[in-house]
Scaffold this active site. Structure first.
Site, PDB file in Angstrom:
ATOM      1  N   GLU A   1     -58.313  27.214 -20.691  1.00 38.59           N
ATOM      2  CA  GLU A   1     -57.576  26.615 -21.813  1.00 38.59           C
ATOM      3  C   GLU A   1     -56.097  26.955 -21.878  1.00 38.59           C
ATOM      4  OE1 GLU A   1     -59.753  27.222 -25.486  1.00 38.59           O
ATOM      5  OE2 GLU A   1     -61.393  25.946 -24.819  1.00 38.59           O
TER       6      GLU A   1
HETATM    7  C1  BMA Z   1     -63.389  28.185 -26.357  1.00 37.80           C
HETATM    8  C2  BMA Z   1     -63.460  29.330 -25.437  1.00 37.80           C
HETATM    9  C3  BMA Z   1     -63.247  30.609 -26.157  1.00 37.80           C
HETATM   10  C4  BMA Z   1     -63.728  30.571 -27.560  1.00 37.80           C
HETATM   11  C5  BMA Z   1     -64.601  29.405 -27.856  1.00 37.80           C
HETATM   12  C6  BMA Z   1     -65.027  29.300 -29.268  1.00 37.80           C
HETATM   13  O1  BMA Z   1     -62.728  27.104 -26.102  1.00 37.80           O
HETATM   14  O2  BMA Z   1     -62.728  29.155 -24.307  1.00 37.80           O
HETATM   15  O3  BMA Z   1     -61.931  31.012 -26.082  1.00 37.80           O
HETATM   16  O4  BMA Z   1     -64.357  31.737 -27.857  1.00 37.80           O
HETATM   17  O5  BMA Z   1     -63.942  28.255 -27.534  1.00 37.80           O
HETATM   18  O6  BMA Z   1     -63.952  29.095 -30.117  1.00 37.80           O
END
Ligand code: BMA
Length: 838
Positions: free
Chosen positions: A421
């Site tokens: 991300e």
């Molecule tokens: C995402 C992951 C984490 C996170 C999760 C829940 O996109 O990559 O960084 O814990 O969502 O929010």
């Protein structure tokens, strides 16, 4: 060659005098569990103890261990540090021999001049408070943006979740978290790599061995097939540096993920014979070819995104993996074995090692190889803007080289992804960057870390492990990270984002959904283990809330429960059940409708679904489908059911008669659209095996309220075509006047159910279930259940933690549902709960 792994460490806070023993007999350790084991701190996972333990991360800590030299005639003495967390100064017998600055780099040091042949040797390691070092570094560079944890985390190469995450506590731990080995040798095998290329009916192997040899030596290789026959044997003179042994194998037994074949492994035994002795190493190696297929379609925009293993297209059904503990050294080999067995038992053939944790321990990948689980491996960058100045690039390059060399003999690896991300963060920060610039150098742009993801990493992967495809990020591809037609997506518009209804997952799919999820509370037993004051065991208590880290979780859990599930009470057990049933429904929906898009060659519109997340690093309410103590939530089972090799899928379409006024989009007054809704169900079959499956499709419709059979279809012969979806029924009309559940199953010639599914009126909260009877017979190793009328969400619970092989399922009249529970005695008590049990 003699090798000794240091153990029985001692620790002290830097600047204090007294050493205390670390946990006994452990080769790897960390400060928090050591302090706890000695009674110096309270349990970090209990209550809100986390708050009072923050001082630990602000201090420097020292570790020491001693070792003897057993091979006194060896000409080399080497220390190998497989992982020090993070900023460490290392002293051997008082001499500083090394400074480290990444927990992901393996460091080695020749130490002949410092060792004492006759006495104990003392290795002392001073760990500086990484938290403070990172803050200093941030002052010198820039304050970056990111989700989760403080911004300085991106400055250092330490597991990012140590900074706290939206499912994990903040514990800035430190210590020798991977083994430290002392090696004495004249000659030694430094590294080996079986570079395999698989062709039709044969595999050629370029086996590369890197050696350090003194005097004439011989290198020998013996390869045994999975069924135990020696299929290759060779000997050659050994030289220092690179040695290569090339050979090919006819009709090899290839490695497949368990979902599509057998994960065959060969034994490669290498021996190095020199005047001083013999060193032998055996590695279990699988032969396979992996491809990431990204091809245009004739009839849909964008490109596919799916994996082929040995030319076989594989639909990836799986989970995201986070570190299974806040303190990695608390995990045992058995923990890993059990976690990965849960993947196999749950029909999940792919695991994604998410970028905010670690490159996992050897046992993780060994088990994935053995069990046949595909591994998607992120590089360890997550949710942030990372720097890319020259020293940082160098440090990260060393990290990636270390890890690629370590991981390249594991055949379960099918993808490396540059980060988690980070492109999404860049978009949210408002960066715009030139996508057509493919130079690999972006140090002087506003998005310098592209240099890592699009420059450095792909080069290193193609140098050290070219058999495995590379993808710059997760998500990545297309116009932007939300582009559902190219690359992978993280679909968070259910739960986060626009908080869509989960019944709409089918609109929210993509070519490959590498993250999506829904929260639920873990079981009461799990809360009882981490909350001492029993009066806090209720849904809105301070401590129950403390063990949930997601932004807005109260509102979001409530939103999805209240939208869908009739809450039987706000007591703890009812709320846990409601959240778990809701999560199970939600995730089951997603798997069901996305897998349908695996439509056969040239039409593999969706290549996989990877749920966020399989596990937890402490006792918490999160998106995990199995909690920290390995207790499956109900969603584990809905994912399992939808990922079965052979399955049935159903979807309920809603439509209305056209209306010239009300059909105008955004028409004011549209909420008062009282045209009747027409309901019609589609039914299809899925089959991930490589053979067609024939059967008879039976379909019954019941009035949910009365339980009466109100319709259905005539039996029809069906073929579930190999490795793709087969559509069976389009638009089977059902009444909109009464609540109708449609139950479909495919049965074999003997009438045995091969696959089944129910499709219920939505939302479930409006349904009523009077006069239900669930009969249960408890037998050795199983229970058998029958019902008089359709029943939703049957939950079995036991005093013990025996593995229940299905749970949270629906039951229909006429079926005897057998649930296997290995170890169950016929005298055990099994509690049965179901949706709206009166
Ligand atoms: C995402 C992951 C984490 C996170 C999760 C829940 O996109 O990559 O960084 O814990 O969502 O929010």
């Amino acid at each position: 060659m003699q090798s000794y792994t240091l153990k029985n460490w001692s620790y002290r806070q830097a600047g204090t005098d007294t050493w205390k023993p670390a946990r006994k007999d452990l080769e790897t350790t960390e400060i928090h569990p050591d302090l706890f084991a000695n009674g110096e701190i309270v349990d970090p996972f209990v209550d809100d103890n986390e708050k009072s333990l923050q001082w630990i991360g602000e201090k420097d800590w020292e570790y020491k261990a001693s070792f003897d030299v057993t091979d006194k005639t060896a000409s080399n003495h080497l220390l190998i540090f497989e992982g020090l967390d993070t900023f460490a100064d290392v002293f051997l017998n008082g001499h500083k021999i090394l400074s480290t600055e990444s927990m992901f780099v393996q460091y080695q040091k020749q130490v002949k001049q410092y060792v004492q042949l006759d006495g104990p040797n003392e290795l002392r390691i001073v760990f500086r408070a990484a938290l403070l070092v990172a803050r200093e570094l941030e002052k010198k560079t820039f304050k970056a943006k990111g989700f989760n944890g403080e911004s300085s985390r991106m400055q250092i190469r330490k597991a990012q979740y140590h900074y706290g995450w939206d499912w994990g506590p903040l514990f800035m731990t430190c210590g020798p978290y991977r083994p430290v080995r002392f090696v004495s040798y004249n000659s030694r095998i430094e590294d080996m790599y079986a570079k395999v290329s698989v062709a039709k009916d044969s595999a050629s192997v370029d086996f590369q061995v890197s050696l350090d040899v003194t005097g004439p030596s011989v290198l020998e290789l013996s390869v045994k097939s999975p069924d135990g026959h020696e299929v290759h044997h060779s000997k050659q003179d050994a030289v220092s540096g690179d040695n290569s042994i090339r050979f090919s194998l006819q009709n090899p037994q290839l490695w497949f993920p368990f979902s599509h074949g057998t994960p065959h492994l060969y034994d490669f035994t290498v021996s190095l014979k020199s005047q001083q002795g013999l060193e032998t190493v055996t590695k279990r190696i699988g032969l396979r070819k992996v491809e990431l297929v990204q091809e245009p379609f004739k009839d849909q925009p964008g490109t596919s995104f799916y994996f082929k293993v040995n030319d076989v297209p594989v639909y990836s059904s799986g989970s995201n993996w986070i570190p299974a503990h806040s303190f990695q050294t608390c995990l045992t080999k058995r923990d890993y074995e059990e976690w990965l067995q849960l993947m196999v038992d749950g029909n999940q053939n792919m695991i994604r090692v998410w970028g905010g944790g670690y490159y996992e321990q050897e046992v993780f990948y060994t088990e994935c190889d053995r069990l046949g689980i595909l591994v998607w491996q992120d590089f360890m960058f997550a949710c942030g803007q990372y720097p890319a100045y020259p020293e940082y690039i160098k440090l990260v390059s060393d990290e990636v080289e270390t890890q690629l060399k370590r991981l390249r003999n594991y055949c379960s690896l099918v993808l490396f992804a540059g980060n988690n991300e980070d492109y999404q963060v860049a978009e949210q920060v408002g960066l715009e960057w030139d996508k057509s610039d493919t130079s690999g150098h972006y140090e002087h742009t506003n998005f310098p870390a592209r240099t890592l993801y699009e420059g450095v990493f792909p080069k290193l992967v193609s140098k050290f492990y070219p058999e495995v495809p590379y993808h710059p990020g997760s998500p990545w591809g297309g116009q932007d990270t939300a582009d559902a037609t190219i690359g992978d997506i993280h679909q968070w518009n259910v739960w986060h984002g626009s908080q869509e209804k989960y019944q709409d997952w089918y609109k929210l799919g993509g070519r490959f959904v590498s993250e999506f999820g829904m929260e639920a509370l873990p079981s009461r037993k799990t809360y009882e283990a981490c909350i001492t004051d029993k009066s806090e065991l209720y849904p809105q208590s301070y401590l129950v809330d403390f063990h949930n880290r997601s932004d807005g979780f109260e509102r979001r859990l409530a939103l999805y429960v209240i939208e869908n599930i009739k809450v039987e009470g706000l007591d703890f057990d009812s709320w846990i059940y409601a959240t778990q049933l809701m999560q199970a429904e939600c995730l089951g929906y997603a798997y069901r409708c996305w897998r349908r898009e695996w439509r056969g060659d040239g039409r593999r519109y969706s290549g996989g679904a990877i749920v966020w997340q399989i596990n937890d690093c402490w006792p918490v309410a999160s998106w995990a489908i199995v909690d920290h103590f390995k207790r499956p939530k109900l969603a584990y089972y809905s994912v399992r059911r939808e990922s079965r090799p052979v399955g049935v899928g159903m979807y309920r379409n809603e439509s209305k008669d056209p209306d010239p006024v009300l059909d105008i989009p955004d028409q004011e007054g549209a909420p008062f659209d009282y045209r009747p809704v027409h309901l019609a169900v589609d039914i299809w079959g899925v089959n991930s095996s490589l053979k067609d499956v024939k059967g008879t499709l039976k379909v019954d419709a019941y009035n949910v309220s009365t339980g009466e059979r109100v319709g259905g279809l005539d039996d029809q012969s069906v073929v579930l075509k190999a490795n793709q979806t087969s559509e069976f029924v389009k638009n089977m009309k059902i009444s909109n006047k009464i609540p109708v559940v449609v139950y479909s199953r495919v049965v074999d010639e003997e009438g045995g159910i091969v696959a089944s599914a129910g499709d219920w009126p939505q939302p479930l909260k409006y349904l009523k279930f009077p006069d239900r009877k669930v009969e249960i017979v408890v037998e050795k190793d199983q229970v058998v259940l029958t019902v008089n009328k359709p029943v939703k969400g049957v939950e079995l619970s036991l005093e013990s933690d025996l593995f229940i092989d299905d749970n949270g399922f629906d039951l229909f009249p006429g079926d005897s549902k057998v649930v296997k529970i290995k170890g169950l005695k016929s005298t055990d008590s099994v509690k049965v709960h179901y949706y709206q049990k009166q």
